[in-house]
Write an enzyme that holds these catalytic residues in place. Structure first.
Site, PDB file in Angstrom:
ATOM      1  N   ILE A   1       0.812  -1.215   0.000  1.00 50.84           N
ATOM      2  CA  ILE A   1       0.000   0.000   0.000  1.00 50.84           C
ATOM      3  C   ILE A   1       0.841   1.258   0.000  1.00 50.84           C
ATOM      4  O   ILE A   1       0.321   2.356  -0.088  1.00 50.84           O
ATOM      5  CB  ILE A   1      -0.996   0.042   1.173  1.00 50.84           C
ATOM      6  CG1 ILE A   1      -0.279  -0.152   2.507  1.00 50.84           C
ATOM      7  CG2 ILE A   1      -2.076  -0.992   0.987  1.00 50.84           C
ATOM      8  CD1 ILE A   1      -1.198   0.032   3.692  1.00 50.84           C
ATOM      9  N   GLY A   2       2.138   1.108   0.091  1.00 54.86           N
ATOM     10  CA  GLY A   2       2.936   2.330   0.031  1.00 54.86           C
ATOM     11  C   GLY A   2       4.395   2.000   0.168  1.00 54.86           C
ATOM     12  O   GLY A   2       4.778   0.948   0.680  1.00 54.86           O
TER      13      GLY A   2
ATOM     14  N   GLY B   1       7.985   4.154   1.248  1.00 48.01           N
ATOM     15  CA  GLY B   1       8.479   5.458   1.662  1.00 48.01           C
ATOM     16  C   GLY B   1       9.977   5.474   1.750  1.00 48.01           C
ATOM     17  O   GLY B   1      10.656   4.628   1.172  1.00 48.01           O
TER      18      GLY B   1
ATOM     19  N   SER C   1      12.145   4.726   3.934  1.00 48.05           N
ATOM     20  CA  SER C   1      12.944   3.647   4.482  1.00 48.05           C
ATOM     21  C   SER C   1      12.323   2.274   4.326  1.00 48.05           C
ATOM     22  O   SER C   1      12.861   1.307   4.818  1.00 48.05           O
ATOM     23  CB  SER C   1      13.235   3.920   5.957  1.00 48.05           C
ATOM     24  OG  SER C   1      12.033   4.046   6.659  1.00 48.05           O
ATOM     25  N   GLY C   2      11.208   2.180   3.642  1.00 45.93           N
ATOM     26  CA  GLY C   2      10.683   0.840   3.495  1.00 45.93           C
ATOM     27  C   GLY C   2       9.369   0.773   2.766  1.00 45.93           C
ATOM     28  O   GLY C   2       8.838   1.769   2.302  1.00 45.93           O
TER      29      GLY C   2
ATOM     30  N   VAL D   1       5.287  -0.623   2.808  1.00 42.25           N
ATOM     31  CA  VAL D   1       4.214  -0.893   3.765  1.00 42.25           C
ATOM     32  C   VAL D   1       3.174  -1.790   3.104  1.00 42.25           C
ATOM     33  O   VAL D   1       2.747  -1.541   1.982  1.00 42.25           O
ATOM     34  CB  VAL D   1       3.558   0.414   4.234  1.00 42.25           C
ATOM     35  CG1 VAL D   1       2.514   0.115   5.293  1.00 42.25           C
ATOM     36  CG2 VAL D   1       4.607   1.366   4.778  1.00 42.25           C
TER      37      VAL D   1
ATOM     38  N   LYS E   1       5.331  -2.809   8.113  1.00 43.33           N
ATOM     39  CA  LYS E   1       6.345  -1.978   7.494  1.00 43.33           C
ATOM     40  C   LYS E   1       7.620  -2.795   7.369  1.00 43.33           C
ATOM     41  O   LYS E   1       8.161  -3.273   8.358  1.00 43.33           O
ATOM     42  CB  LYS E   1       6.589  -0.749   8.359  1.00 43.33           C
ATOM     43  CG  LYS E   1       7.600   0.190   7.760  1.00 43.33           C
ATOM     44  CD  LYS E   1       7.650   1.472   8.536  1.00 43.33           C
ATOM     45  CE  LYS E   1       8.823   2.314   8.056  1.00 43.33           C
ATOM     46  NZ  LYS E   1       8.995   3.503   8.877  1.00 43.33           N
TER      47      LYS E   1
ATOM     48  N   ASP F   1       9.740  13.996  12.760  1.00 43.48           N
ATOM     49  CA  ASP F   1       9.318  13.799  11.375  1.00 43.48           C
ATOM     50  C   ASP F   1       7.795  13.896  11.266  1.00 43.48           C
ATOM     51  O   ASP F   1       7.152  13.084  10.610  1.00 43.48           O
ATOM     52  CB  ASP F   1       9.822  12.441  10.880  1.00 43.48           C
ATOM     53  CG  ASP F   1       9.860  12.376   9.352  1.00 43.48           C
ATOM     54  OD1 ASP F   1       9.720  13.434   8.706  1.00 43.48           O
ATOM     55  OD2 ASP F   1      10.008  11.262   8.824  1.00 43.48           O
TER      56      ASP F   1
END
Ligand SMILES: *[C@@H]1O[C@H](CO)[C@@H](O)[C@H](O)[C@H]1NC(C)=O
Ligand SMILES: *[C@@H]1O[C@H](CO)[C@@H](O)[C@H](O)[C@H]1NC(C)=O
Ligand SMILES: *[C@@H]1O[C@H](CO)[C@@H](O)[C@H](O)[C@H]1NC(C)=O
Ligand SMILES: *[C@@H]1O[C@H](CO)[C@@H](O)[C@H](O)[C@H]1NC(C)=O
Ligand SMILES: *[C@@H]1O[C@H](CO)[C@@H](O)[C@H](O)[C@H]1NC(C)=O
Ligand SMILES: *[C@@H]1O[C@H](CO)[C@@H](O)[C@H](O)[C@H]1NC(C)=O
Length: 936
Positions: free
Chosen positions: A638-639, A641, A643-644, A646, A661, A770
Site C-alpha cells: 500500500i505504500g 516510503g 525507508s521501506g 508498507v 512496514k 518527522d
C-alpha cells in the site's frame, strides 16, 4: 412671506403635538421592551458577554450590538457565540415585533424544542444551532407559520423528521446540517443530510411545489420512500446511505427535470420502474448497493444525456440497456456484482466518451464489441468473472490503464506488442483459454497475471521492457525451457509465480538478488542448488515438488535435500567403474566439507538464529509469523516510503488487519536503519495512547525487519488532502470524498493530543522529528494516530537542546533552526505541526507555496501582503459557518511556524486553543485564550 411663515408655524405646532403623542406611546413600548431584556439578562445569570447592558434612557438598548430595532421597537435579537447558558424564556415573545432570534453556538438547553416561541407571531428567522436542545422536533412546529428560515443543526434533536416541517408554508430554507441562509423564493432546497435522523421520511416530503433539491443522505432513515410526488420540478434527489426499504416510487418517472438520482447504500428492492429510463434530463444515476431485482429499464440513455450509470451490487437480471450511450455522453457503466446476462450492447463499441466499464461478477457472455477495446477515453475495463469469449485485439485503447478479464473464456494469443502502444499498467487475465507464448514487450505493465491458461513456449530473455513489472504470475501453464537470468535484474519485481509449468534447468543465481516477497517455483523440473538468498524459511513453500532441487544449507522448513548428500548418491549410481576411487576421494572431501559446515553452523547457532524469524511482541497476538510473512505480496503493497515498504495484511482469515512496514535491507544504509528500527521499537512499545499508532510486534532476522502495526482503514492524512485527482465519481463506495472542515478539525485535535502527550506527559519527553501529514494515520472515524517514530529520540532533559547526529525530516516541514544547527527540542515538532494546520486550512501541500517557497513561507507572505485570510483557505471546505474557526486555525498554524522557536507555543497550548476552537464552550474561557494568541 409672512403668510407662509404663519402657515408653517401652524403646521409645525400640529406636527409636534402629533409627534409628542406618538413618541409617548413609543417610549412606553421601549421601556417595556427594555424591561424584558433586563429580565433576560438576569435569567441568564448576568453573563459577562452582556455586561454592557446598562440602560441610560428608555431606548438606549437599541444601540446595544445584540439588538436590532425598528421605530424603537425590537425586531431582532442576536447572541452568536455569546457563551450564554440559559433557557429560552416564554416572555421573549412579549417582544411583539421580534422577527429574528439567533442564539447560534451557546449553551442554551432544554429537554425539548422551545415551544414557547410559537407565541412569537412575527418570527421569521430562528437559529438555535450549536446548543444543547434535546428531544424530538415537535409535530406542530408548523404553528410558527411565519418562519422563513429555521436552523437546528448541532443539537441533540432526534426522532422522526416531523412531517409538519413540510407544512411551514413560508419556509424557504431549512438547515439541520449546513450553513447560514441565503434568500430563496420558497422552499427549494431541503438539506437534512449527515444528521442522525431516524424513523420514516414524512409522506409529504415531495409535496412542496417548488422543491428542487432534496438531500437526506447519510442519516439512519428507514421505511419507504414517499410514493406521492407533487414537486415536479425536482432536480436532484439524494437519499443515499440510509436504511430505506421498499421500491422506487413510480411517480419519480414524472420528474421531467430530474438530473440526479442517488439511492445507493440502502435496502431498496423491486424492479427499477421503466419510466425512470425515460426521464429526459437524467444525467447521474447511482443505485448501487441495494437489493434491486428484475431487468433494467430498456430505455436508459435513449432520451437523456446520461453520464453516470451505476447499478452495481444488486440482484439485477437480464441485459444491459441497449441505448446507454445513444447521446454520446456516457462516462461509465458500473454494473458489477449482479446477475446480468447476454452480450454487451453493441452501442458500447461506438461510445468514445466512455472512461470506465466495471461489469465484473455477472453472467455476461459473447464477444466484447470491437470498438470498446480501442475506445479512445477508456481507462478501466473490468470484465472478470463472466463468460465472455473471443480474442484480444492487436491494439488496445491508448488510455487504457487497467484491463481485468480473469475467469472468462477468452482465447487466442496474447498479441505481441499489445501493451507497447498503450498506457496499460495492469493486465489480469487469469483462468482463460489463452494459448501461444508470453509476450516480449510489456513496456509499462506493473502487474501481469496470466496464470491458469494454456500458454506455452519459453520465457523470453530480451526483457528490457519488463522493468516496471512488480507482479508476474504465469503459474499453471505449459511454459518450458529455462528461467532466464535476466529475470533477476528486474528492479521492481517483488512477486513471482512460475509454479506448475515445465520449466527446467538451474535457478539463475541472479534471481536470489531479487529477494522477492513472494516466490513460487513449485511443480516444475528445476535442478541444482537454490540461490543462497533463498535458504530462508520465508521461502519454505517456494520450491515444492521439484525433485532435482537441493539446498546447500537445508533447514527444517525448507523441504529440500542437502546438495552434498545428493552428489554422493549420484556418483555411486552412475559410475560403477571408478566408484571406489572417486568414492574414496569424495568421502574424504566430503568429510572435510561436512565438518566445515558443522563447525560453521555451530558457530552461527551461537550467534543467534541466522535464518529463523524472531518475533518480539508487546501483547497477546492472534496471528503467527507465517501469517505475516505470507501476506507480504505485491497485491498487498500500500505504500513505499523513505525507508521501506508498507503492506496491508489480513491475518487469520478474519477481518483482522495489520499494516506491516518492511525496512529495506540495502547494505549501505544498514547501520543507520538498524538504529532507526531499534528506536522505533523501543519507543513505540513503551507508549500507549489513543492518538499514537499501536505497534503489535516486530519480526526480524538478519536480513529483514518487519514492524507490525494496527491497520487504520483510512490510511494517511496526505492521501485525503492531496490525492492527485480526487477519486472519480465512480469509485462507488467513497462518494463524498472531500474531508470536510469538522473532520479536519477533529484530526487536528487528535494529532495535537498525541504530540502533546509525547512532549509533556512522557518522561523523558519524546520529540518525533518527522511530523508530516503522511505520518498522521486515520481510522474509520477519522481519529488521528501518529505513526513512524523511526526518527524519534528521547531527550535527556526536558527543554534542553539535544544535538542530533543528522538532519532528518521532509522538506516543507523542517523548522529553520533544525536545518541550520541540527540542534533541536520539541519546538521543531510544533513547527511541523503548524505546517499541518496550514495544510488542513489551505488544502495546499507543505512544499507548495509557489515556485520557491514552502507553505509556511507562503502563508506568512500572504498575511504580510495584507491579503485577507479568507482568500488563502481551501475552497473545497470553505463555508461561511466555519470561516471563523478556519481563520483561527490558520493563524494558529502561522504562530506555530514562527521562525523563532522560542515564540512558538508549546503543544499543550496548541491543543488548548484547538479544543476551544472546536467545541462549544462552557465556562467563558474561550475568548480569553484565543485573544491571548491573536490580539485583534
Ligand atoms: C439614549 O441613549 C442612547 C445611547 O445611550 C443615545 O444614542 C440616544 O440618543 C439617547 N436617546 C435619548 C432620547 O436621549
Ligand atoms: C438498518 O436496518 C437493519 C435491520 O433492518 C439493522 O440491522 C441495521 O443496523 C440498520 N442500519 C442502520 C445504519 O441503521
Ligand atoms: C422543467 O423545467 C422547465 C424549464 O426549464 C419548465 O418549463 C418545466 O415546467 C419544468 N418541469 C417539468 C416537470 O418538466
Ligand atoms: C475524452 O476526454 C477528453 C479529456 O478529458 C475530453 O476533452 C474529450 O471530450 C473526451 N472525448 C469524448 C468523446 O468525450
Ligand atoms: C490456440 O487455440 C486455437 C483454438 O482456440 C487453435 O486454433 C490454435 O491453433 C491454438 N494455437 C496454439 C499455438 O496452440
Ligand atoms: C448550564 O447550567 C446548568 C445549571 O444551571 C448546568 O447544569 C449545566 O452544566 C450548564 N451547562 C454548561 C454547558 O455549562
Amino acid at each position: 412671506m409672512k403668510k407662509t411663515t404663519l402657515i408653517f408655524l401652524h403646521f409645525s405646532i400640529y406636527f409636534s403635538t402629533f409627534f409628542h403623542l406618538l413618541s409617548h406611546a413609543n417610549s412606553q413600548l421601549s421601556t417595556q421592551e427594555q424591561g424584558i431584556l433586563l429580565n433576560l439578562k438576569k435569567l441568564w445569570g448576568n453573563p459577562k458577554s452582556l455586561k454592557h447592558w446598562i440602560p441610560t434612557n428608555s431606548s438606549s438598548h437599541c444601540s446595544w450590538p445584540e439588538i436590532t430595532c425598528s421605530n424603537d421597537s425590537i425586531i431582532g435579537l442576536s447572541f452568536r457565540d455569546y457563551n450564554i447558558n440559559g433557557t429560552v424564556a416564554p416572555f421573549i415573545c412579549n417582544l411583539k415585533n421580534l422577527a429574528t432570534f439567533d442564539v447560534y453556538n451557546n449553551s442554551f438547553h432544554s429537554t425539548e424544542f422551545p415551544i414557547a416561541l410559537y407565541n412569537c407571531s412575527k418570527l421569521e428567522i430562528l437559529d438555535l444551532s450549536e446548543n444543547y436542545f434535546y428531544g424530538a422536533i415537535p409535530n406542530d412546529i408548523h404553528r410558527m407559520s411565519w418562519l422563513r428560515e429555521l436552523s437546528l443543526e448541532g443539537n441533540n434533536f432526534d426522532g422522526n423528521i416531523s412531517s409538519s416541517i413540510g407544512r411551514l408554508t413560508e419556509l424557504r430554507k431549512l438547515m439541520l446540517s449546513s450553513c447560514p441562509f441565503t434568500e430563496m423564493e420558497a422552499l427549494e432546497q431541503l438539506d437534512l443530510s449527515e444528521n442522525n435522523l431516524i424513523g420514516k421520511i414524512p409522506d409529504s416530503l415531495f409535496m412542496p411545489k417548488n422543491l428542487r433539491i432534496v438531500y437526506l443522505y447519510k442519516n439512519k432513515l428507514s421505511g419507504e420512500i414517499p410514493q406521492v410526488v407533487k414537486a415536479l420540478n425536482l432536480d436532484v434527489i439524494d437519499l443515499s446511505e440510509n436504511n430505506l426499504t421498499g421500491t422506487i416510487p413510480d411517480d419519480f418517472g414524472k420528474l421531467g427535470n430530474l438530473t440526479g438520482l442517488a439511492l445507493f447504500f440502502n435496502q431498496l428492492s423491486g424492479k427499477i420502474p421503466d419510466s425512470i429510463g425515460r426521464l429526459p434530463k437524467l444525467i447521474n444515476l447511482r443505485l448501487f448497493n441495494n437489493n434491486f431485482s428484475g431487468s433494467l429499464p430498456p430505455e436508459f440513455g435513449r432520451y437523456s444525456m446520461l453520464e453516470e450509470f451505476q447499478v452495481s451490487t444488486n440482484k439485477l437480471t437480464g441485459q444491459l440497456p441497449e441505448h446507454l450511450c445513444d447521446n454520446g455522453k456516457l462516462l461509465g457503466v458500473v454494473a458489477f456484482e449482479n446477475q446480468l446476462n447476454g452480450g454487451l450492447p453493441k452501442s458500447l463499441g461506438n461510445c468514445s466518451s466512455l472512461e470506465l466499464v466495471k461489469i465484473y461478477k455477472n453472467k455476461f457472455s459473447g464477444n466484447i464489441p470491437n470498438g470498446l477495446w480501442t475506445s479512445s477515453n477508456l481507462t478501466m475495463l473490468m470484465l472478470s468473472d463472466n463468460s465472455f469469449t473471443g480474442e484480444l485485439p492487436g491494439r488496445l485503447a491508448r488510455n487504457l490503464a487497467r484491463l481485468e478479464m480473469n475467469n472468462n473464456r477468452f482465447s487466442g494469443k496474447i498479441p505481441q506488442g499489445m501493451s507497447s502502444s498503450t498506457n496499460l499498467l495492469v493486465l489480469k487475465a487469469s483462468n482463460n483459454l489463452f494459448n501461444g507464448t508470453i509476450p516480449r514487450d510489456l513496456s509499462r505493465l506493473t502487474i501481469l497475471l496470466l496464470d491458469r491458461n494454456q500458454l506455452s513456449g519459453s520465457l523470453p530473455s530480451d526483457i528490457n521492457s519488463w522493468k516496471s513489472l512488480n507482479t508476474l504470475n504465469l503459474s499453471q501453464n505449459a511454459i518450458s525451457g529455462q528461467i532466464p537470468e535476466e529475470l533477476g535484474s528486474l528492479p521492481s519485481l517483488t512477486e513471482l509465480d512460475l509454479s506448475e509449468n515445465q520449466l527446467s534447468g538451474l535457478i539463475p543465481s541472479k534471481l536470489g538478488l531479487l529477494k522477492p516477497t513472494s516466490l513460487n517455483l513449485s511443480s516444475n523440473h528445476l535442478t541444482g542448488s537454490i540461490p543462497t538468498e533463498f535458504e530462508n524459511d520465508a521461502y519454505a513453500y517456494s520450491f515444492l515438488n521439484n525433485p532435482g532441487l537441493c539446498a546447500n544449507r537445508p533447514s527444517r522448513y525448507l523441504n529440500l535435500e542437502n546438495c552434498s548428500s545428493r552428489h554422493q548418491k549420484s556418483s555411486k549410481t552412475s559410475y560403477k567403474l571408478i566408484a571406489w576411487i572417486i568414492g574414496l576421494v569424495v568421502a574424504v572431501l566430503l568429510g572435510l566439507f561436512i565438518s566445515f559446515f558443522v563447525i560453521r553452523n555451530y558457530k552461527q547457532g551461537k550467534h543467534g538464529l541466522h535464518l529463523t524469524w524472531k518475533l518480539v511482541s508487546f501483547q497477546k497476538l492472534n496471528f503467527t509469523e507465517l501469517d505475516i510473512l505470507s501476506g507480504l505480496t505485491a497485491n498487498n503493497l500500500i505504500g513505499s516510503g523513505g525507508s521501506g515498504q508498507v503492506y496491508h495484511v489480513v491475518v487469520n482469515h478474519s477481518s483482522d488487519s495489520v499494516a506491516v512496514k518492511k525496512i529495506w535491507n540495502n547494505r549501505k544504509l544498514e547501520k543507520k536503519l538498524e538504529k532507526e528500527f531499534l528506536a522505533e521499537v523501543k519507543i513505540l512499545s513503551s507508549i500507549r495512547h489513543a492518538n499514537i499508532v499501536k505497534l503489535l510486534c516486530c519480526i526480524s532476522n538478519d536480513n529483514s525487519k518487519l514492524l507490525v502495526y494496527k491497520y487504520l482503514d483510512n490510511r494517511s492524512l496526505d492521501q485525503w488532502l492531496h490525492r492527485k485527482s480526487r477519486a472519480t465519481t465512480f469509485s462507488s463506495s467513497i462518494n463524498h470524498v472531500v474531508l470536510d472542515w469538522p473532520k479536519r478539525m477533529h484530526i487536528a485535535v487528535g494529532a495535537a493530543q498525541g504530540l502533546s502527550y509525547m512532549h509533556h506527559d512522557c518522561s523523558p519527553p519524546i520529540v518525533h522529528r518527522d511530523v508530516k501529514s503522511s505520518n498522521i494515520l486515520l481510522d474509520l472515524d477519522f481519529n488521528a494516530q501518529i505513526a513512524d517514530f523511526g526518527l524519534a529520540k528521547i531527550l535527556i532533559k526536558e527543554g534542553e537542546l539535544a544535538t542530533m547526529s543528522a538532519v532528518a525530516g521532509s522538506f516543507g516541514y523542517i523548522a529553520p533552526e533544525y536545518a541550520r544547527t541540527t540542534k533541536i527540542n520539541e519546538k521543531i515538532d510544533v513547527y511541523s505541526f503548524g505546517v499541518i494546520l496550514l495544510e488542513l486550512t489551505t488544502g495546499r501541500k507543505a512544499n507548495d507555496g509557489d515556485e520557491h517557497t514552502s507553505l509556511a513561507e507562503w502563508a506568512l507572505r500572504h498575511i504580510q501582503d495584507g491579503k485577507p485570510i479568507g482568500d488563502a483557505l481551501d475552497e473545497e471546505v470553505k463555508e461561511s459557518c466555519h470561516l471563523n474557526e478556519m481563520c483561527h486555525v490558520f493563524k494558529l498554524g502561522l504562530y506555530c511556524t514562527s521562525t523563532q522557536a522560542s515564540t512558538r507555543p508549546s503543544m499543550k497550548e496548541v491543543l488548548k486553543v484547538l479544543l476551544q476552537c472546536s467545541q462549544p464552550v462552557r465556562n467563558g474561557e474561550k475568548n480569553v485564550i484565543i485573544e491571548m494568541f491573536f490580539p485583534s
